[in-house]
Motif scaffolding. Structure first.
Motif, PDB file in Angstrom:
ATOM      1  N   UNK A  69       0.694  -1.256  -0.058  1.00 30.73           N
ATOM      2  CA  UNK A  69      -0.042   0.007   0.097  1.00 30.73           C
ATOM      3  C   UNK A  69       0.904   1.121  -0.085  1.00 30.73           C
ATOM      4  N   UNK A  70       0.339   2.501  -0.607  1.00 33.18           N
ATOM      5  CA  UNK A  70       0.942   3.586  -0.287  1.00 33.18           C
ATOM      6  C   UNK A  70      -0.246   4.689  -0.554  1.00 33.18           C
ATOM      7  N   UNK A  71       0.319   5.930  -0.425  1.00 31.84           N
ATOM      8  CA  UNK A  71      -0.945   6.965  -0.332  1.00 31.84           C
ATOM      9  C   UNK A  71      -1.603   7.178  -1.627  1.00 31.84           C
ATOM     10  N   UNK A  72      -1.220   6.602  -2.779  1.00 31.60           N
ATOM     11  CA  UNK A  72      -1.930   6.435  -4.027  1.00 31.60           C
ATOM     12  C   UNK A  72      -2.669   5.299  -4.575  1.00 31.60           C
ATOM     13  N   UNK A  73      -2.177   4.249  -3.991  1.00 29.57           N
ATOM     14  CA  UNK A  73      -2.635   3.100  -4.652  1.00 29.57           C
ATOM     15  C   UNK A  73      -2.289   1.709  -3.815  1.00 29.57           C
ATOM     16  N   UNK A  74      -3.078   0.666  -4.239  1.00 25.67           N
ATOM     17  CA  UNK A  74      -2.713  -0.817  -3.577  1.00 25.67           C
ATOM     18  C   UNK A  74      -2.039  -1.289  -4.740  1.00 25.67           C
ATOM     19  N   UNK A  75      -1.174  -2.299  -4.305  1.00 24.66           N
ATOM     20  CA  UNK A  75      -0.399  -3.004  -5.131  1.00 24.66           C
ATOM     21  C   UNK A  75      -0.362  -4.660  -4.913  1.00 24.66           C
ATOM     22  N   UNK A  76      -1.366  -5.253  -5.628  1.00 23.28           N
ATOM     23  CA  UNK A  76      -1.462  -6.574  -5.283  1.00 23.28           C
ATOM     24  C   UNK A  76      -0.382  -7.211  -6.056  1.00 23.28           C
ATOM     25  N   UNK A  77       0.217  -8.393  -5.510  1.00 24.38           N
ATOM     26  CA  UNK A  77       1.159  -9.039  -5.978  1.00 24.38           C
ATOM     27  C   UNK A  77       0.838 -10.788  -5.897  1.00 24.38           C
ATOM     28  N   UNK A  78       1.264 -11.259  -6.967  1.00 21.32           N
ATOM     29  CA  UNK A  78       1.189 -12.597  -6.995  1.00 21.32           C
ATOM     30  C   UNK A  78       2.509 -13.184  -7.672  1.00 21.32           C
ATOM     31  N   UNK A  79       2.858 -14.506  -7.423  1.00 25.13           N
ATOM     32  CA  UNK A  79       4.391 -15.008  -7.951  1.00 25.13           C
ATOM     33  C   UNK A  79       4.226 -14.507  -9.586  1.00 25.13           C
ATOM     34  N   UNK A  80       5.264 -13.915 -10.093  1.00 26.51           N
ATOM     35  CA  UNK A  80       5.311 -13.427 -11.450  1.00 26.51           C
ATOM     36  C   UNK A  80       4.358 -12.222 -11.822  1.00 26.51           C
ATOM     37  N   UNK A  81       3.792 -11.725 -11.017  1.00 29.53           N
ATOM     38  CA  UNK A  81       2.975 -10.495 -11.609  1.00 29.53           C
ATOM     39  C   UNK A  81       2.568  -9.520 -10.311  1.00 29.53           C
ATOM     40  N   UNK A  82       2.533  -8.305 -10.685  1.00 29.20           N
ATOM     41  CA  UNK A  82       1.943  -7.275  -9.780  1.00 29.20           C
ATOM     42  C   UNK A  82       1.340  -6.180 -10.563  1.00 29.20           C
ATOM     43  N   UNK A  83       0.334  -5.834 -10.064  1.00 32.34           N
ATOM     44  CA  UNK A  83      -0.518  -4.568 -10.585  1.00 32.34           C
ATOM     45  C   UNK A  83      -0.819  -3.341  -9.601  1.00 32.34           C
TER      46      UNK A  83
END
Length: 71
Positions: A3-17
């Motif tokens: 998490x940061x002030x602007x966004x959430x960053x979901x992560x899975x093995x081999x990918x992030x968005x």
């Protein structure tokens, strides 16, 4: 999930968005999970056990400041 002030960053093995906070329909939490609603029927549950207790407190406090937080 990161998490940061602007966004959430979901992560899975081999990918992030990156997902800007306003893109979530609703943000909520239970005693065990953070709930990130993408639509009324689709959500991303994030277990609080994945974080240290101090991080849980920080994330909960931060999420509660966002306009789409529903508790």
């Amino acid at each position: 999930m990161d998490f940061d002030e602007d966004k959430a960053v979901p992560r899975k093995p081999g990918s992030a968005s990156e997902v800007a906070w306003p893109r979530f329909l609703k943000l909520a939490e239970t005693p065990e999970f953070y709930l990130f609603y993408v639509t009324t029927r689709t959500l991303v549950p994030v277990p609080k056990r994945a974080y240290k207790p101090v991080q849980v407190a920080e994330v909960s406090a931060f999420l509660s400041t966002l306009p789409n937080y529903a508790g």
